[in-house]
Design a protein around this motif. Structure first.
Motif, PDB file in Angstrom:
ATOM      1  N   ALA A  39      27.701  11.308  -2.332  1.00  0.00           N
ATOM      2  CA  ALA A  39      26.430  11.839  -1.842  1.00  0.00           C
ATOM      3  C   ALA A  39      25.363  11.779  -2.928  1.00  0.00           C
ATOM      4  O   ALA A  39      24.197  11.475  -2.652  1.00  0.00           O
ATOM      5  N   LEU A  40      25.740  12.043  -4.180  1.00  0.00           N
ATOM      6  CA  LEU A  40      24.790  11.964  -5.288  1.00  0.00           C
ATOM      7  C   LEU A  40      24.299  10.540  -5.471  1.00  0.00           C
ATOM      8  O   LEU A  40      23.093  10.297  -5.605  1.00  0.00           O
ATOM      9  N   GLN A  41      25.218   9.581  -5.453  1.00  0.00           N
ATOM     10  CA  GLN A  41      24.822   8.180  -5.606  1.00  0.00           C
ATOM     11  C   GLN A  41      23.894   7.741  -4.476  1.00  0.00           C
ATOM     12  O   GLN A  41      22.921   7.027  -4.713  1.00  0.00           O
ATOM     13  N   ALA A  42      24.174   8.177  -3.255  1.00  0.00           N
ATOM     14  CA  ALA A  42      23.317   7.829  -2.117  1.00  0.00           C
ATOM     15  C   ALA A  42      21.930   8.446  -2.270  1.00  0.00           C
ATOM     16  O   ALA A  42      20.921   7.798  -1.989  1.00  0.00           O
ATOM     17  N   ALA A  43      21.868   9.696  -2.729  1.00  0.00           N
ATOM     18  CA  ALA A  43      20.579  10.369  -2.908  1.00  0.00           C
ATOM     19  C   ALA A  43      19.760   9.697  -4.006  1.00  0.00           C
ATOM     20  O   ALA A  43      18.562   9.466  -3.839  1.00  0.00           O
ATOM     21  N   VAL A  44      20.391   9.364  -5.118  1.00  0.00           N
ATOM     22  CA  VAL A  44      19.689   8.682  -6.205  1.00  0.00           C
ATOM     23  C   VAL A  44      19.180   7.331  -5.735  1.00  0.00           C
ATOM     24  O   VAL A  44      18.038   6.953  -5.993  1.00  0.00           O
ATOM     25  N   HIS A  45      20.012   6.608  -5.006  1.00  0.00           N
ATOM     26  CA  HIS A  45      19.602   5.306  -4.473  1.00  0.00           C
ATOM     27  C   HIS A  45      18.394   5.464  -3.550  1.00  0.00           C
ATOM     28  O   HIS A  45      17.412   4.728  -3.669  1.00  0.00           O
ATOM     29  N   HIS A  46      18.456   6.427  -2.653  1.00  0.00           N
ATOM     30  CA  HIS A  46      17.359   6.644  -1.703  1.00  0.00           C
ATOM     31  C   HIS A  46      16.069   7.009  -2.426  1.00  0.00           C
ATOM     32  O   HIS A  46      15.018   6.422  -2.179  1.00  0.00           O
ATOM     33  N   VAL A  47      16.151   7.969  -3.326  1.00  0.00           N
ATOM     34  CA  VAL A  47      14.952   8.430  -4.033  1.00  0.00           C
ATOM     35  C   VAL A  47      14.383   7.325  -4.912  1.00  0.00           C
ATOM     36  O   VAL A  47      13.167   7.168  -4.997  1.00  0.00           O
ATOM     37  N   SER A  48      15.235   6.535  -5.529  1.00  0.00           N
ATOM     38  CA  SER A  48      14.749   5.478  -6.412  1.00  0.00           C
ATOM     39  C   SER A  48      14.085   4.344  -5.649  1.00  0.00           C
ATOM     40  O   SER A  48      13.351   3.555  -6.242  1.00  0.00           O
ATOM     41  N   HIS A  49      14.314   4.253  -4.349  1.00  0.00           N
ATOM     42  CA  HIS A  49      13.711   3.189  -3.554  1.00  0.00           C
ATOM     43  C   HIS A  49      12.543   3.666  -2.698  1.00  0.00           C
ATOM     44  O   HIS A  49      11.970   2.867  -1.958  1.00  0.00           O
ATOM     45  N   LEU A  50      12.172   4.923  -2.795  1.00  0.00           N
ATOM     46  CA  LEU A  50      11.011   5.405  -2.036  1.00  0.00           C
ATOM     47  C   LEU A  50       9.756   4.717  -2.557  1.00  0.00           C
ATOM     48  O   LEU A  50       9.553   4.586  -3.753  1.00  0.00           O
ATOM     49  N   GLY A  51       8.938   4.252  -1.658  1.00  0.00           N
ATOM     50  CA  GLY A  51       7.707   3.577  -2.041  1.00  0.00           C
ATOM     51  C   GLY A  51       7.902   2.122  -2.435  1.00  0.00           C
ATOM     52  O   GLY A  51       6.952   1.444  -2.786  1.00  0.00           O
ATOM     53  N   ALA A  52       9.125   1.642  -2.387  1.00  0.00           N
ATOM     54  CA  ALA A  52       9.393   0.240  -2.722  1.00  0.00           C
ATOM     55  C   ALA A  52       8.947  -0.659  -1.573  1.00  0.00           C
ATOM     56  O   ALA A  52       8.783  -0.211  -0.440  1.00  0.00           O
ATOM     57  N   ASP A  53       8.786  -1.907  -1.853  1.00  0.00           N
ATOM     58  CA  ASP A  53       8.427  -2.892  -0.844  1.00  0.00           C
ATOM     59  C   ASP A  53       9.568  -2.979   0.171  1.00  0.00           C
ATOM     60  O   ASP A  53      10.683  -3.343  -0.177  1.00  0.00           O
ATOM     61  N   PRO A  54       9.312  -2.634   1.463  1.00  0.00           N
ATOM     62  CA  PRO A  54      10.372  -2.637   2.469  1.00  0.00           C
ATOM     63  C   PRO A  54      11.078  -3.971   2.614  1.00  0.00           C
ATOM     64  O   PRO A  54      12.271  -4.028   2.884  1.00  0.00           O
ATOM     65  N   GLU A  55      10.360  -5.077   2.422  1.00  0.00           N
ATOM     66  CA  GLU A  55      10.988  -6.387   2.565  1.00  0.00           C
ATOM     67  C   GLU A  55      11.975  -6.658   1.424  1.00  0.00           C
ATOM     68  O   GLU A  55      12.991  -7.304   1.623  1.00  0.00           O
ATOM     69  N   LYS A  56      11.700  -6.110   0.237  1.00  0.00           N
ATOM     70  CA  LYS A  56      12.595  -6.328  -0.899  1.00  0.00           C
ATOM     71  C   LYS A  56      13.819  -5.433  -0.824  1.00  0.00           C
ATOM     72  O   LYS A  56      14.848  -5.743  -1.397  1.00  0.00           O
ATOM     73  N   THR A  57      13.713  -4.293  -0.117  1.00  0.00           N
ATOM     74  CA  THR A  57      14.835  -3.363  -0.047  1.00  0.00           C
ATOM     75  C   THR A  57      15.489  -3.368   1.317  1.00  0.00           C
ATOM     76  O   THR A  57      16.309  -2.501   1.601  1.00  0.00           O
ATOM     77  N   ALA A  58      15.177  -4.318   2.177  1.00  0.00           N
ATOM     78  CA  ALA A  58      15.763  -4.380   3.512  1.00  0.00           C
ATOM     79  C   ALA A  58      17.279  -4.465   3.410  1.00  0.00           C
ATOM     80  O   ALA A  58      17.814  -5.235   2.640  1.00  0.00           O
ATOM     81  N   GLY A  59      17.942  -3.620   4.179  1.00  0.00           N
ATOM     82  CA  GLY A  59      19.391  -3.638   4.222  1.00  0.00           C
ATOM     83  C   GLY A  59      20.059  -2.751   3.194  1.00  0.00           C
ATOM     84  O   GLY A  59      21.255  -2.549   3.241  1.00  0.00           O
TER      85      GLY A  59
END
Length: 64
Positions: A39-59
Motif C-alpha cells: 500500500a505504501l509503494q502504491a501511494a508513493v507511486h500515485h503521489v509521485s505521478h500526480l500532475g504528470a503528462d497522462p500520455e507518458k504515465t498511461a497504464g
C-alpha cells in the motif's frame, strides 16, 4: 525522506497506530496513510505521478 519519531509525538498527534505509515507532502499536508509495504509503494507511486503528462504515465495505475 524518512522522519524519525522517537518520542512518539508525531504518532500521537496524527493518531497513528504502531504499524501505520503516514505519507506527508513537502508542504506539510497529509498525502496518504495506511498499513503494509504494498500500500505504501502504491501511494508513493500515485503521489509521485500526480500532475504528470497522462500520455507518458498511461497504464501505470494498472501496474501499481
Amino acid at each position: 525522506m524518512l522522519i524519525s519519531d522517537p518520542d512518539g509525538r508525531i504518532q500521537a498527534t496524527l493518531a497513528a497506530t504502531d504499524d501505520e505509515w503516514i505519507l506527508v507532502r513537502p508542504d506539510g499536508y497529509l498525502a496518504a496513510r495506511g498499513t503494509g509495504e504494498d500500500a505504501l509503494q502504491a501511494a508513493v507511486h500515485h503521489v509521485s505521478h500526480l500532475g504528470a503528462d497522462p500520455e507518458k504515465t498511461a497504464g501505470t495505475a494498472a501496474q501499481a
